[in-house]
Write a protein that holds these residues in place. Structure first.
Motif, PDB file in Angstrom:
ATOM      1  N   MET A   1     -31.492  29.557  -5.500  1.00 48.95           N
ATOM      2  CA  MET A   1     -31.734  29.524  -4.109  1.00 48.95           C
ATOM      3  C   MET A   1     -32.511  30.566  -4.007  1.00 48.95           C
ATOM      4  O   MET A   1     -32.330  31.876  -3.986  1.00 48.95           O
ATOM      5  N   LEU A   2     -33.597  30.373  -3.059  1.00 43.94           N
ATOM      6  CA  LEU A   2     -34.446  31.524  -2.351  1.00 43.94           C
ATOM      7  C   LEU A   2     -34.522  31.486  -1.039  1.00 43.94           C
ATOM      8  O   LEU A   2     -34.792  30.411  -0.279  1.00 43.94           O
ATOM      9  N   ALA A   3     -34.276  32.621  -0.197  1.00 45.92           N
ATOM     10  CA  ALA A   3     -34.368  32.755   1.128  1.00 45.92           C
ATOM     11  C   ALA A   3     -35.470  33.678   1.485  1.00 45.92           C
ATOM     12  O   ALA A   3     -35.647  34.894   1.107  1.00 45.92           O
TER      13      ALA A   3
ATOM     14  N   HIS B   1     -26.990  35.178   2.894  1.00 45.15           N
ATOM     15  CA  HIS B   1     -27.970  34.816   1.814  1.00 45.15           C
ATOM     16  C   HIS B   1     -27.519  35.604   0.274  1.00 45.15           C
ATOM     17  O   HIS B   1     -27.101  35.126  -0.590  1.00 45.15           O
ATOM     18  N   LYS B   2     -27.497  36.957   0.792  1.00 39.87           N
ATOM     19  CA  LYS B   2     -27.243  38.137  -0.667  1.00 39.87           C
ATOM     20  C   LYS B   2     -25.703  37.585  -0.983  1.00 39.87           C
ATOM     21  O   LYS B   2     -25.426  37.612  -2.244  1.00 39.87           O
TER      22      LYS B   2
ATOM     23  N   GLN C   1     -24.207  34.869  -0.942  1.00 37.55           N
ATOM     24  CA  GLN C   1     -24.280  33.584  -1.761  1.00 37.55           C
ATOM     25  C   GLN C   1     -24.943  33.821  -3.209  1.00 37.55           C
ATOM     26  O   GLN C   1     -25.084  32.887  -3.958  1.00 37.55           O
TER      27      GLN C   1
ATOM     28  N   HIS D   1     -28.201  34.333  -3.321  1.00 38.85           N
ATOM     29  CA  HIS D   1     -29.511  34.094  -3.264  1.00 38.85           C
ATOM     30  C   HIS D   1     -30.639  35.331  -3.427  1.00 38.85           C
ATOM     31  O   HIS D   1     -30.257  36.413  -2.965  1.00 38.85           O
ATOM     32  N   ASP D   2     -31.738  34.805  -4.023  1.00 36.48           N
ATOM     33  CA  ASP D   2     -32.715  35.835  -3.890  1.00 36.48           C
ATOM     34  C   ASP D   2     -33.273  35.951  -2.460  1.00 36.48           C
ATOM     35  O   ASP D   2     -33.352  34.823  -1.715  1.00 36.48           O
TER      36      ASP D   2
ATOM     37  N   PRO E   1     -36.607  28.027  -8.037  1.00 40.92           N
ATOM     38  CA  PRO E   1     -35.579  28.048  -7.074  1.00 40.92           C
ATOM     39  C   PRO E   1     -35.139  26.508  -6.694  1.00 40.92           C
ATOM     40  O   PRO E   1     -35.930  25.702  -6.399  1.00 40.92           O
ATOM     41  N   GLU E   2     -33.953  26.252  -6.692  1.00 38.60           N
ATOM     42  CA  GLU E   2     -33.381  25.025  -6.631  1.00 38.60           C
ATOM     43  C   GLU E   2     -33.856  24.514  -4.955  1.00 38.60           C
ATOM     44  O   GLU E   2     -34.304  23.414  -4.648  1.00 38.60           O
ATOM     45  N   LYS E   3     -33.527  25.606  -4.104  1.00 37.56           N
ATOM     46  CA  LYS E   3     -34.161  25.277  -2.669  1.00 37.56           C
ATOM     47  C   LYS E   3     -34.574  26.425  -2.145  1.00 37.56           C
ATOM     48  O   LYS E   3     -34.199  27.644  -2.592  1.00 37.56           O
TER      49      LYS E   3
ATOM     50  N   TRP F   1     -35.411  28.513   1.586  1.00 35.89           N
ATOM     51  CA  TRP F   1     -35.387  28.494   3.008  1.00 35.89           C
ATOM     52  C   TRP F   1     -36.411  29.389   3.482  1.00 35.89           C
ATOM     53  O   TRP F   1     -37.115  30.280   2.710  1.00 35.89           O
TER      54      TRP F   1
END
Length: 220
Positions: free
Chosen positions: A1-3, A99-100, A102, A104-105, A170-172, A174
């Motif tokens: 996952m990427l934010a 996000h961090k 979780q 996520h990048d 990345p899977e998803k 944001w």
């Protein structure tokens, strides 16, 4: 996952490039008499969606053209330390922390020059930042910009290049932004989020049913 986060009016209150120009005037580095008026003209053009990015970047880099890399870095370190902390906006920072947590990048992408984006991102606890490519020659700032220009649709291609360079998938994704100029990337990601949106983006986000966050301090 990427934010992915926009910078100005999303993570910090104000426009970082304009704040840097004001800082240069306060430090008596930018002494051109018309810089303040020209800066306002550029910002109006940006808000209307038709700013000439190359003209603006060359204008903003002109006072430090020819400076050595270590001089520029020392100046920007002072700018970030002095100007940025009171302008950090709470909502996006809370989302960065979420996000961090979780795993996520997290990435900042901005139409501001990379010489400002990366140091500000690090100050905000974000390791990676993409900004407008700034050109150097023998460690001397040329005052010109390269081919990477993450403005409007350029943010989509800049993010795609960043992902490809890391051989990531990345899977998803944001993306958080305040500006209608970022609609190309907002429409390209899985989870678009409007933060302190301008009127055009707010209307569009409401029509699309996107998440909207507003910091009252951003409106002060």
């Amino acid at each position: 996952m990427l934010a992915v986060f926009d910078l100005d009016e999303t993570l910090i209150r104000g426009d970082s490039s304009q704040l840097f120009t004001e800082f240069l005037r306060a430090e008596n580095i930018d002494t051109s008499p018309d810089s303040e008026a020209r800066g306002r003209v550029f910002m109006r053009a940006y808000n209307n969606g038709h700013m000439d990015l190359q003209d603006y970047m060359e204008f903003s880099l002109a006072p430090i053209r020819g400076w050595q890399r270590d001089q520029v870095q020392e100046l920007i370190d002072r700018f970030v330390t002095k100007v940025i902390p009171p302008r950090i906006l709470p909502t996006a920072q809370e989302r960065v922390a979420w996000h961090k947590a979780q795993g996520h990048d997290v990435l900042v992408i901005s139409a501001t020059g990379e010489h400002l984006v990366s140091p500000i991102a690090r100050h905000l606890g974000i390791d990676d930042g993409i900004g407008v490519q700034v050109e150097w020659h023998n460690n001397s700032l040329k005052g010109t910009i390269g081919s990477r220009r993450p403005f409007r649709g350029g943010k989509v291609s800049a993010l795609e290049e960043w992902i490809a360079a890391r051989q990531a998938s990345p899977e998803k994704v944001w993306f958080y932004s305040d500006s209608h100029n970022d609609l190309p990337l907002l429409n390209a990601v899985d989870y678009p989020v409007a933060v302190n949106p301008d009127p055009i983006l707010e209307d569009y986000a409401q029509q699309q049913g996107w998440l909207i966050f507003i910091d009252e301090v951003a409106l002060a």
